[in-house]
Enzyme design. Structure first.
Site, PDB file in Angstrom:
ATOM      1  N   CYS A 142      28.683  12.985  27.400  1.00  0.00           N
ATOM      2  CA  CYS A 142      29.153  11.837  26.616  1.00  0.00           C
ATOM      3  C   CYS A 142      28.194  10.665  26.711  1.00  0.00           C
ATOM      4  CB  CYS A 142      30.506  11.354  27.128  1.00  0.00           C
ATOM      5  SG  CYS A 142      31.720  12.653  27.266  1.00  0.00           S
ATOM      6  N   CYS A 183      30.455   3.715  14.293  1.00  0.00           N
ATOM      7  CA  CYS A 183      29.147   3.885  14.922  1.00  0.00           C
ATOM      8  C   CYS A 183      28.009   3.901  13.922  1.00  0.00           C
ATOM      9  CB  CYS A 183      29.117   5.173  15.726  1.00  0.00           C
ATOM     10  SG  CYS A 183      30.684   5.570  16.496  1.00  0.00           S
ATOM     11  N   HIS A 217      24.646   3.646  23.552  1.00  0.00           N
ATOM     12  CA  HIS A 217      25.285   3.594  22.247  1.00  0.00           C
ATOM     13  C   HIS A 217      26.117   2.326  22.091  1.00  0.00           C
ATOM     14  CE1 HIS A 217      27.064   4.665  18.532  1.00  0.00           C
ATOM     15  NE2 HIS A 217      28.178   5.206  18.985  1.00  0.00           N
ATOM     16  N   LYS A 234      22.733   9.338  24.007  1.00  0.00           N
ATOM     17  CA  LYS A 234      23.129   9.823  25.330  1.00  0.00           C
ATOM     18  C   LYS A 234      22.470   9.036  26.441  1.00  0.00           C
ATOM     19  CE  LYS A 234      24.846  12.317  28.395  1.00  0.00           C
ATOM     20  NZ  LYS A 234      24.654  11.171  29.263  1.00  0.00           N
TER      21      LYS A 234
END
Lengths: 434, 349
Positions: free
Chosen positions: B169, B46, B295, B291
């Site tokens: 998540c 990430c 992402h 969030k």
């Protein structure tokens, strides 16, 4: 000098369906065998000298090398026997006589499974595993073994049978005192009469094959009979077991010089966890699974078995830091020489963090486990010496494990990959075995 | 802009939906309209784009290049839903974490479990991170989710990895972001209002949580912050807004503590008292964060820099942080195996 039975351990899976113990979705004959032997509580030095393991039942192929790897024993000879009481008693006799004097100990392990493949299990079939330790020295000694087979329509001649048993166990005389434990559907009056005439001082005790709280068992039924009668018989007396079926009778005679040490829970009580839907786990698993992303090739899996199965770590000869898993260098001082293999504890470990993985959030390797038993928890567990392990939790009510709880570890099935199950340690709450 | 001015490219991307894993940078150069320009693909899960930015910064600081293209891209929704979990399982530790049954969410679930055990961090603090970031995302036309949510909705959302629920998540998103990085000397050729990279810092840590010093702090983030502030010669109080790596709500709290803006265990209070909202003392994730903004794994680091760029130019519209002079971006790989922190200023350092 034959070996005597000096100890025996019984383990029963924690899961329950319809009032019977069934093995959980992550257990099989291999993991139950390891659990039973571990339950004997042998000190590491003694375990390292285990020379022979007799396995009674059906086991996956990796058990032949896996038993030694899981217990940390090199070069143990593994013998296989079919499941059932006759084979269990036969294995005891074979193990008792099977090693030259001065050899190390041997263990006979019988595993009864409630679930087999995809077929529905027989009515009232239960799961159980027993490990019997045989060593030189005082204990309960096998003095005779024989069997008789006949078509069910032809009743065997009772006196001929008693003569056969007597011939198999010449140590037992007319004056010998002790117990004749009979396992039969119904007490056999003619045979019992013949027996009493020949051996008036062996007290007959008749029990059914299926015990109410235990269900239908194989080897473990034979072990439960030994447990009952070896406890009851005074020292120096004999315990004979006559296991009577429609087509076959097996006769085992032991002399009880000293009572074995009993490990595990031989009583009918003990808390059990209900299986979801109250049915035994019948896993429809594709063993040929291929990972969808991250993947551990088989050579790497095998290479790391010591760290997975025995928490093998390395202690630095310079600074004393323990590095787990082993990497060939000290995680603190970076030294690459003078590293010593150590094994971290596998029991009495503290939970440092825990999460419960909801169905759908699991890696695909665990799809079949989730299908069988729903969500599972994963804990970060303190292995002491600054080391930790990430372990799946088993044998616990969903979400019940808390930070600070203490756990033991057990070898269990992890996931199927390319034709075989892979195994690893899981955390189980300490309370589940009390 | 004349694309022939780009001398080199650095692109962050993780999986390419599983195709073209090798030589992906060549494909990207074609698609970006810069064929023939040397491009490197940077992968740190990430944190890929954050490290791509760092590579671009170093190419310019070294004098090797004057104009560099930095980009991040991820296409995650091309895979069928049955394979969606693929993304969740490839950047963590495989041998111990995955084979104990954890994907990404589970690892952060463990961190949240320990954070609560050590500091008493309440579930409401985690929920407030999601509420704040969704409120911010609602103001961001590029956000994946542009809908406000309530604390009750977060707390009642289906559990994923206790104590984390669905609304704790970040989503699986598609996205891309691109930055033109040039040496300060030639910036005037491209714009009257450049934003300056004051300093870059990076760090790494053990891949598996079990081997780390702390279960509630990412050493990689701490190391990255320490280097970035040292190189920039700036103090923390100079920072007006943060873009931190909130892949899960707990990650934002841990980030604030690791970056030195809250004491260990203190980020919950900071969040609950509103300090990290856009109008507060220290706005965090004004663009909605991972969030709510989304992402797309390889793109996030670049999108954070994009937000810093807009904010420092006063061009962030309804989510503008008033008087923004200095911004910090924080981009983490996986559960903390790698981290990169970049400091940006409106004025030349």
């Amino acid at each position: 000098m034959t070996r005597s039975i000096v100890a025996a351990a019984l383990v029963r899976p924690v899961w329950e369906a319809s009032g019977l113990r069934v093995e959980g979705p992550d257990e099989d004959a291999f993991t139950l065998a390891v659990a039973a032997i571990e339950e004997l509580g042998l000190p590491p030095a003694e375990l390292a000298h285990l020379e022979r393991v007799d396995l009674v039942g059906e086991f996956p192929p990796e058990v032949d090398w896996g038993i030694g790897e899981a217990l940390g024993v090199d070069n143990v000879a593994v013998h296989h026997h079919h499941e059932g009481v006759p084979s269990f008693y036969g294995a005891l006799a074979a193990a008792a006589a099977g090693l030259p004097p001065g050899s190390g100990a041997s263990v006979v392990v019988g595993v009864d499974l409630a679930t087999r493949g995809r077929e529905p299990p027989q009515p009232r079939q239960a799961a159980c595993a027993v490990a019997v330790l045989l060593k030189e020295g005082p204990g309960s000694r096998v003095v005779g073994l024989t069997s008789r087979n006949h078509p069910p329509e032809r009743r065997p001649d009772a006196s001929a049978w008693v003569r056969q048993a007597h011939k198999a166990a010449p140590e037992i005389s007319r004056d010998s005192r002790g117990i004749l434990g009979v396992i039969a559907e119904a007490p056999p009056p003619v045979l019992l009469h013949e027996w009493q005439t020949t051996f008036p001082s062996l007290v007959p005790v008749v029990r059914p094959w299926e015990l109410p709280e235990w269900g239908h068992l194989g080897s473990c039924r034979g072990a439960l009979a030994l447990h009952e009668h070896l406890q009851a018989a005074p020292s120096g007396e004999f315990v004979c077991i006559a296991a009577i079926r429609k087509e076959r009778t097996d006769f085992l005679a032991l002399r009880r010089d000293a009572e074995p040490t009993w490990h595990g829970d031989w009583s009918e009580s003990g808390a059990a966890l209900p299986t979801p839907n109250d049915r035994p786990f019948a896993l429809a698993v594709d063993l040929e699974a291929v990972s969808e992303g991250a993947y551990v090739p088989r050579p790497r899996y095998v290479e790391n078995l010591p760290s997975r199965w025995r928490f093998a770590a390395e202690e630095c000869g310079g600074c004393g830091t323990v590095t787990f898993p082993r990497r060939g260098y000290c995680r603190h001082c970076r030294r690459t020489e003078g590293l010593q293999r150590v094994e971290l504890p596998r029991e009495g470990l503290t939970v440092e963090a825990v999460t419960t993985v909801a169905p759908g959030a699991q890696p695909t390797e665990f799809d079949s486990l989730v299908a069988a038993s729903g969500s599972y928890s994963v804990a970060l567990v303190d292995l002491t010496r600054g080391a930790r392990a990430t372990l799946q939790v088993s044998d616990a009510l969903r979400g019940s494990l808390r930070v600070g709880d203490r756990v033991a570890t057990r070898l269990r099935r992890l996931y199927p990959m390319e034709g075989a199950w892979r195994y690893g340690r899981k955390a189980v709450p300490l309370l589940s075995r009390s | 802009m004349d694309r022939s001015q780009v001398e080199e490219g650095f692109v962050g991307t993780l999986g390419f939906s599983g195709w073209q894993l090798g030589n992906a940078s060549a494909v990207l150069a074609e698609e970006a309209g810069t064929p023939g320009v040397p491009v490197s693909r940077i992968e740190n899960a990430c944190a890929s784009a954050g490290f791509a930015l760092r590579a671009g910064v170093q190419a310019i600081e070294s004098g090797a290049r004057d104009a560099v293209l930095v980009a991040g891209v991820e296409k995650m929704t091309d895979v069928p839903s049955a394979r969606r979990r693929y993304w969740l399982g490839v950047s963590g530790d495989t041998e111990w974490e995955r084979l104990a049954g954890l994907t990404f969410a589970g690892v952060y679930g463990l961190i949240a479990s320990r954070h609560r055990a050590e500091y008493g961090t309440p579930p409401e603090a985690l929920a407030e991170v999601a509420v704040k970031n969704h409120a911010n995302g609602a103001l961001n036309p590029n956000a994946h989710f542009r809908k406000a949510i309530t604390r009750e909705e977060v707390l009642a959302s289906p559990r994923v990895a206790e104590p984390l629920g669905l609304l704790d998540c970040c989503p699986v998103s598609d996205g891309a972001a691109a930055l033109l990085l040039v040496s300060a000397e030639v910036a005037h050729r491209f714009t009257d209002a450049p934003v300056y990279v004051a300093g870059s810092g990076a760090g790494s840590d053990w891949l598996a949580l079990q081997e780390r010093e702390s279960l509630t702090s990412l050493a990689a983030s701490r190391r990255a912050a320490e280097e970035a502030f040292r190189r920039a010669g700036l103090e923390r109080k100079a920072v007006n807004l943060l873009e931190v790596h909130d892949c899960f709500t707990i990650a934002e709290l841990v980030a604030l503590e690791d970056l030195g803006f809250a004491a260990p265990g203190g980020a919950a209070a900071l969040t609950l008292n509103g300090s990290t909202r856009i109008g507060g003392d220290l706005p965090v994730n004004p663009d909605g964060g991972l969030k709510s903004k989304g992402h797309p794994i390889g793109a996030t680091g670049a999108s954070q820099a994009y937000e810093a760029f807009l904010q420092l130019r006063g061009a962030a519209g309804r989510r503008q942080v008033t008087g923004a002079e200095c911004a910090l971006t924080h981009n983490v790989g996986g559960s903390g195996a790698s981290a990169v922190v970049t400091l940006f200023t409106r004025s030349p350092p």
